[in-house]
Design an enzyme around this catalytic site. Structure first.
Site, mmCIF file in Angstrom:
data_model
loop_
_atom_site.group_PDB
_atom_site.id
_atom_site.type_symbol
_atom_site.label_atom_id
_atom_site.label_comp_id
_atom_site.label_asym_id
_atom_site.label_seq_id
_atom_site.Cartn_x
_atom_site.Cartn_y
_atom_site.Cartn_z
ATOM 1 N N ARG A 153 59.610 23.429 49.548
ATOM 2 C CA ARG A 153 60.631 23.357 48.496
ATOM 3 C C ARG A 153 61.827 22.531 48.937
ATOM 4 N NH1 ARG A 153 61.711 29.418 47.534
ATOM 5 N NH2 ARG A 153 61.383 29.277 49.763
ATOM 6 N N ASN A 188 58.448 28.820 44.564
ATOM 7 C CA ASN A 188 57.203 29.423 45.035
ATOM 8 C C ASN A 188 56.673 30.359 43.954
ATOM 9 O OD1 ASN A 188 57.247 28.231 47.573
ATOM 10 N ND2 ASN A 188 58.176 29.988 48.580
#
Length: 103
Positions: free
Chosen positions: A28, A46
């Protein structure tokens, strides 16, 4: 930080989901860095299924560069098995002012 410039091309929006070893490998953070480098907006997060999902918006050529990065590059210790793209469409304006990580 300046807002992403509207390029001479169309604005595009696409949703994505990345499969493989993409959690616990700074995926990320690297996605956010790459998006900001390219000047696209949207988000990444996520999922409980072990994938990473999100949305990218911006000039078509920049969105295509981000799609390529999400399919082939990722974070240094990630392993991308496949990336699914959906809801790809032309948009008249951006829905986001920057790119960020959602939790």
């Amino acid at each position: 930080m300046s807002a992403p410039a509207k390029a001479s091309g169309a604005l595009k929006s696409v949703d994505y989901e990345v499969f493989g070893r993409v959690q616990g490998v700074c995926f990320r953070m690297y996605t956010e860095q790459e998006a900001k480098k390219l000047g696209v907006v949207g988000w990444v997060k996520n999922t409980s299924q072990g994938t990473v999902t999100g949305q990218v918006q911006g000039p078509e050529e920049k969105v295509n560069e981000m799609k390529s990065w999400l399919s082939k590059v990722g974070s240094p210790s990630s392993r991308i098995d496949k990336t699914n793209f959906s809801n790809e469409k032309e948009i008249s304006k951006l829905d986001f002012s920057d790119f960020n990580t959602r939790y």
